[in-house]
Design a protein around this motif. Structure first.
Motif, short mmCIF file in Angstrom:
data_model
loop_
_atom_site.label_atom_id
_atom_site.label_comp_id
_atom_site.label_asym_id
_atom_site.label_seq_id
_atom_site.Cartn_x
_atom_site.Cartn_y
_atom_site.Cartn_z
N ARG A 1 -1.36 4.48 -0.35
CA ARG A 1 -0.77 3.20 -0.76
C ARG A 1 -0.77 2.14 0.34
NH1 ARG A 1 3.93 5.79 -4.55
NH2 ARG A 1 2.46 6.47 -6.16
N ARG A 2 -0.48 2.52 1.55
CA ARG A 2 -0.45 1.53 2.64
C ARG A 2 -1.83 0.92 2.84
NH1 ARG A 2 2.61 3.10 7.91
NH2 ARG A 2 0.73 3.16 9.14
N HIS B 1 -7.20 4.16 -9.40
CA HIS B 1 -5.78 4.20 -9.03
C HIS B 1 -5.22 2.79 -8.91
CE1 HIS B 1 -5.18 8.45 -8.28
NE2 HIS B 1 -6.32 8.50 -7.61
N GLU C 1 -2.54 -1.41 -0.09
CA GLU C 1 -1.78 -2.67 0.04
C GLU C 1 -2.43 -3.59 1.07
OE1 GLU C 1 2.13 -1.20 0.96
OE2 GLU C 1 2.62 -0.87 -1.16
N PRO D 1 -6.92 9.89 0.35
CA PRO D 1 -6.30 8.95 1.28
C PRO D 1 -6.94 9.00 2.67
CG PRO D 1 -4.61 10.07 0.01
CD PRO D 1 -5.92 10.76 -0.29
N PRO E 1 -2.09 8.34 -4.65
CA PRO E 1 -1.34 9.24 -3.78
C PRO E 1 -0.54 8.42 -2.76
CG PRO E 1 -3.62 9.98 -3.99
CD PRO E 1 -3.53 8.62 -4.64
N ASP E 2 0.65 8.87 -2.45
CA ASP E 2 1.51 8.15 -1.50
C ASP E 2 0.77 7.79 -0.22
OD1 ASP E 2 3.67 8.22 -3.23
OD2 ASP E 2 4.60 9.97 -2.27
N ALA E 3 -0.03 8.71 0.30
CA ALA E 3 -0.71 8.49 1.58
C ALA E 3 -1.77 7.40 1.51
CB ALA E 3 -1.35 9.79 2.06
N GLU F 1 0.71 2.06 -7.93
CA GLU F 1 1.74 2.97 -8.44
C GLU F 1 1.20 4.38 -8.68
OE1 GLU F 1 1.07 -0.16 -9.91
OE2 GLU F 1 2.65 -1.02 -8.66
N SER F 2 -0.07 4.51 -9.08
CA SER F 2 -0.59 5.83 -9.42
C SER F 2 -1.28 6.54 -8.25
CB SER F 2 -1.59 5.72 -10.58
OG SER F 2 -2.79 5.09 -10.15
#
Length: 185
Positions: free
Chosen positions: A19-20, A9, A23, A43, A15-17, A12-13
């Motif tokens: 990403r934090r 991943h 990052e 996630p 899962p939203d959960a 951008e690709s």
């Protein structure tokens, strides 16, 4: 090549959960390790591992003892990416090359105190936590505390999670750790 179920991943690709957490890793390490990008498929696992490993880093075990524990788990569970990552950490700590080589090959360590934490870690695993009094007393005799004994359990849990997940996903050793990678078998 990862199984399709465990893609690499990107921010951008993913899962939203996830990403934090991803990052935060990029901000800390300057890149996104493949192991993290694959763990992002769950996630919850990624976030859980990052949190529990941060908690383990805040224990009263000294940094060398923590890394001895982690390498003991990594070699026992044959996690090549973990071995590379924690060889790099041990090197950055200034650990003796003989100690690192012994950890990587699952041999007794040349120094008594690190060997005590390695042996205690193995005893906790072998007995599912029901270590006998002699094993506990030997660990304590090397300057460790009852709190440290419980922190060993925390470390075992954190790094069993990551080694099993990294093996399941087939996480590769990235270019940043290539010099620390175990030799292919």
């Amino acid at each position: 090549m990862p199984a399709p179920a465990f893609p690499d991943h990107t921010l951008e690709s993913a899962p939203d959960a996830a990403r934090r957490s991803m990052e935060a890793v990029v901000n800390k390490q300057g890149h996104l390790p493949a192991a993290v990008s694959r763990l992002a498929t769950s996630p919850q696992l990624l976030d859980g591992f990052l949190k529990i490993s941060a908690i383990f880093e805040s224990t009263t075990l000294d940094p060398l003892s923590r890394e001895v524990l982690i390498m003991t788990i990594a070699t026992r569970n044959d996690c090549h990416v973990c071995v590379a990552m924690h060889t790099a950490k041990l090197t950055a700590l200034g650990a003796d090359a003989d100690l690192i080589a012994a950890l990587r090959t699952e041999r007794p360590l040349p120094a008594e105190r690190p060997e005590a934490v390695r042996q205690f870690t193995l005893a906790v695993i072998a007995t599912a936590g029901a270590v006998d009094d002699a094993a506990l007393q030997d660990f304590l005799a090397h300057g460790y505390t009852p709190q440290n004994a419980l922190e060993v359990v925390l470390g075992i849990g954190a790094y069993t999670m990551s080694t099993l997940a990294n093996r399941m996903t087939g996480a590769p050793v990235g270019p940043q750790l290539a010099e620390f990678a175990p030799a292919p078998m």
